[in-house]
Design a protein around this motif. Structure first.
Motif, PDB file in Angstrom:
ATOM      1  N   ILE A 291       0.857  -1.183   0.000  1.00  0.00           N
ATOM      2  CA  ILE A 291       0.000   0.000   0.000  1.00  0.00           C
ATOM      3  C   ILE A 291       0.893   1.233   0.000  1.00  0.00           C
ATOM      4  N   GLY A 292       0.733   2.072  -1.018  1.00  0.00           N
ATOM      5  CA  GLY A 292       1.569   3.256  -1.155  1.00  0.00           C
ATOM      6  C   GLY A 292       0.758   4.533  -1.055  1.00  0.00           C
ATOM      7  N   SER A 293       1.409   5.600  -0.571  1.00  0.00           N
ATOM      8  CA  SER A 293       0.718   6.878  -0.397  1.00  0.00           C
ATOM      9  C   SER A 293       1.717   8.013  -0.585  1.00  0.00           C
ATOM     10  N   GLU A 303      -2.107  10.882  -2.926  1.00  0.00           N
ATOM     11  CA  GLU A 303      -2.426   9.904  -3.968  1.00  0.00           C
ATOM     12  C   GLU A 303      -2.070   8.525  -3.421  1.00  0.00           C
ATOM     13  N   GLN A 304      -3.048   7.607  -3.398  1.00  0.00           N
ATOM     14  CA  GLN A 304      -2.860   6.315  -2.752  1.00  0.00           C
ATOM     15  C   GLN A 304      -3.201   5.169  -3.696  1.00  0.00           C
ATOM     16  N   SER A 331      11.933   5.443  -7.209  1.00  0.00           N
ATOM     17  CA  SER A 331      11.255   6.684  -6.825  1.00  0.00           C
ATOM     18  C   SER A 331      12.121   7.899  -7.130  1.00  0.00           C
ATOM     19  N   ASN A 332      13.430   7.694  -7.208  1.00  0.00           N
ATOM     20  CA  ASN A 332      14.308   8.789  -7.633  1.00  0.00           C
ATOM     21  C   ASN A 332      14.145   9.076  -9.122  1.00  0.00           C
ATOM     22  N   LYS A 333      13.965   8.013  -9.918  1.00  0.00           N
ATOM     23  CA  LYS A 333      13.757   8.201 -11.356  1.00  0.00           C
ATOM     24  C   LYS A 333      12.366   8.761 -11.646  1.00  0.00           C
ATOM     25  N   TYR A 334      11.401   8.453 -10.777  1.00  0.00           N
ATOM     26  CA  TYR A 334      10.025   8.946 -10.934  1.00  0.00           C
ATOM     27  C   TYR A 334       9.617   9.668  -9.646  1.00  0.00           C
ATOM     28  N   PRO A 335      10.196  10.829  -9.367  1.00  0.00           N
ATOM     29  CA  PRO A 335       9.965  11.496  -8.076  1.00  0.00           C
ATOM     30  C   PRO A 335       8.528  11.926  -7.840  1.00  0.00           C
ATOM     31  N   ASP A 336       7.780  12.160  -8.905  1.00  0.00           N
ATOM     32  CA  ASP A 336       6.390  12.592  -8.758  1.00  0.00           C
ATOM     33  C   ASP A 336       5.384  11.483  -9.029  1.00  0.00           C
ATOM     34  N   ASN A 337       5.869  10.250  -9.176  1.00  0.00           N
ATOM     35  CA  ASN A 337       4.970   9.140  -9.486  1.00  0.00           C
ATOM     36  C   ASN A 337       5.388   7.909  -8.679  1.00  0.00           C
ATOM     37  N   LEU A 338       5.008   7.902  -7.401  1.00  0.00           N
ATOM     38  CA  LEU A 338       5.347   6.781  -6.523  1.00  0.00           C
ATOM     39  C   LEU A 338       4.708   5.492  -7.007  1.00  0.00           C
ATOM     40  N   GLU A 339       3.556   5.614  -7.640  1.00  0.00           N
ATOM     41  CA  GLU A 339       2.846   4.438  -8.166  1.00  0.00           C
ATOM     42  C   GLU A 339       3.703   3.699  -9.198  1.00  0.00           C
TER      43      GLU A 339
END
Length: 396
Positions: A291-293, A303-304, A331-339
């Motif tokens: 589960i990510g948030s 955004e969850q 998450s470093n490569k996609y800093p605004d998209n944790l999903e």
């Protein structure tokens, strides 16, 4: 906390993630029992490794040596190039452990990483994902503690700070990331908090990824007093937090029995500090979920999402540390998209674990009889460029 009371990251573990007990076997939601799983089991030799390749390394006496003379004295050490990604990793290290990491990236990111259960599982994947890594080993063991015996040393808080001062004296303290994992004492955890402050005095934009290794399935791996230190001091300064189900319950005081409980716990942690929270494994209604948030701004709700994690009928060592490293890297490569970052991390880990099981089976080994050492080197393509096989589902 002595070496023989080290927590479960060095024990056999299920499919996701691992050292912290974050994962479950297909047959049971319970952890593999504590104890020396490798006792009585001979090392597995894979056909494509070692002598079977027909190549024998030269003995030390026959290896060529460069000529030495007074005229060939070492030149002065050049100053390091500016780092794009530099990680300091601080944590536990056997040839397979992770409490904290010192990662140092000479190109775009710096990470501090300490701790192949720990550092050994995390350093190589982070390097493949573009980081220079400076690992600080909170323990230096001959092997991880899942084996019958082990030998080595344990780093204390003063010794950790001595290393940090050495880096500072040489102007080497600019890190982009700090990653910490298993920490077994209050004194060492307080020293890590000093490290966070010191690194942020050099780089205020430092990203601190904390894997709060406390325990699993109702069992603590660390002294009780560490819980309040994490709650009051560590969580507020973390950028990203990656607890398992039991750990998030300890940190928030909330019982996780449903997906909504997990989302509420994430919101509680957001209110304390970290923008990103990933519950790396939660067994809910018979399904293993991540589960990510991600709370991007104070004005908007987070955004969850969730990812259902496939279960693999085997146990592994080092998967928890690998999972944390992959989450940090992607998450470093996609800093605004944790999903997206979580999808790639879970997909990559699943590919590594499947390859590991296949290789052991080809070698004539029954994967169900003991924990398996993950096949990192053989899986580097799956780490660097994974097929996205695990998809996230957004919560509305």
């Amino acid at each position: 906390m002595g070496p023989n009371t080290a927590r479960g990251p060095t024990e056999p573990e299920p499919c996701w993630p691992g050292p912290n007990g974050r994962g479950q076997p297909t047959s049971s939601p319970r952890r593999f029992p504590r104890g020396p799983p490798h006792q009585g089991i001979q090392p597995v030799r894979f056909a494509r490794d070692g002598p079977a390749s027909g190549r024998t390394p030269p003995s030390p006496s026959t290896r060529p040596r460069p000529p030495r003379s007074a005229a060939s004295a070492s030149p002065p050490t050049a100053a390091p190039l500016a780092a794009d990604r530099r990680v300091l990793l601080v944590g536990e290290v056997g040839p397979t452990t992770l409490p904290a990491f010192l990662l140092q990236a000479r190109n775009e990111y710096d990470l501090l990483l300490v701790g192949y259960v720990g550092n050994k599982s995390a350093v190589f994947p982070l390097q493949l994902l573009g980081f220079d890594v400076d690992p600080i080993n909170s323990v230096q063991f001959s092997n991880h503690t899942g084996y019958p015996t082990f030998r080595g040393q344990v780093l204390n808080g003063n010794e950790l700070w001595d290393l940090i001062e050495g880096l500072e004296e040489n102007e080497l303290l600019h890190y982009t990331h700090l990653l910490t994992g298993y920490i077994g004492s209050v004194s060492f955890l307080n020293a890590v908090l000093q490290v966070v402050d010191k690194l942020r005095s050099v780089n205020p934009d430092l990203t601190y990824v904390c894997d709060p290794v406390l325990g699993d399935e109702g069992k603590l791996y660390v002294p009780q007093e560490l819980i309040s230190v994490y709650q009051q001091k560590v969580v507020p300064v973390s950028s990203m937090l990656t607890p398992n189900e039991f750990e998030v319950e300890l940190l928030t005081g909330l019982r996780i029995t449903s997906e909504q409980d997990g989302l509420t716990a994430c919101n509680t942690l957001h209110s304390a500090g970290p923008r990103k929270v990933v519950i790396t494994s939660a067994l809910i209604e018979g399904r293993l979920l991540l589960i990510g948030s991600h709370k991007k701004t104070e004005e908007h709700p987070p955004e969850q999402f969730k990812i259902e994690i496939p279960k693999i009928p085997a146990y592994f060592t080092g998967t928890g540390d690998l999972a944390t490293a992959l989450l940090l890297g992607w998450s470093n490569k996609y800093p605004d998209n944790l999903e997206t970052a979580a999808e790639l991390a879970v997909s990559s880990l699943q590919a590594v674990l499947k390859r590991t099981v296949e290789d052991y089976k080809r070698a004539g080994f029954d994967p169900s009889t003991s924990s398996l050492e993950i096949r990192l080197i053989q899986s580097q393509d799956d780490i660097r460029n994974p097929a996205r096989t695990c998809k996230a589902v957004k919560y509305s």
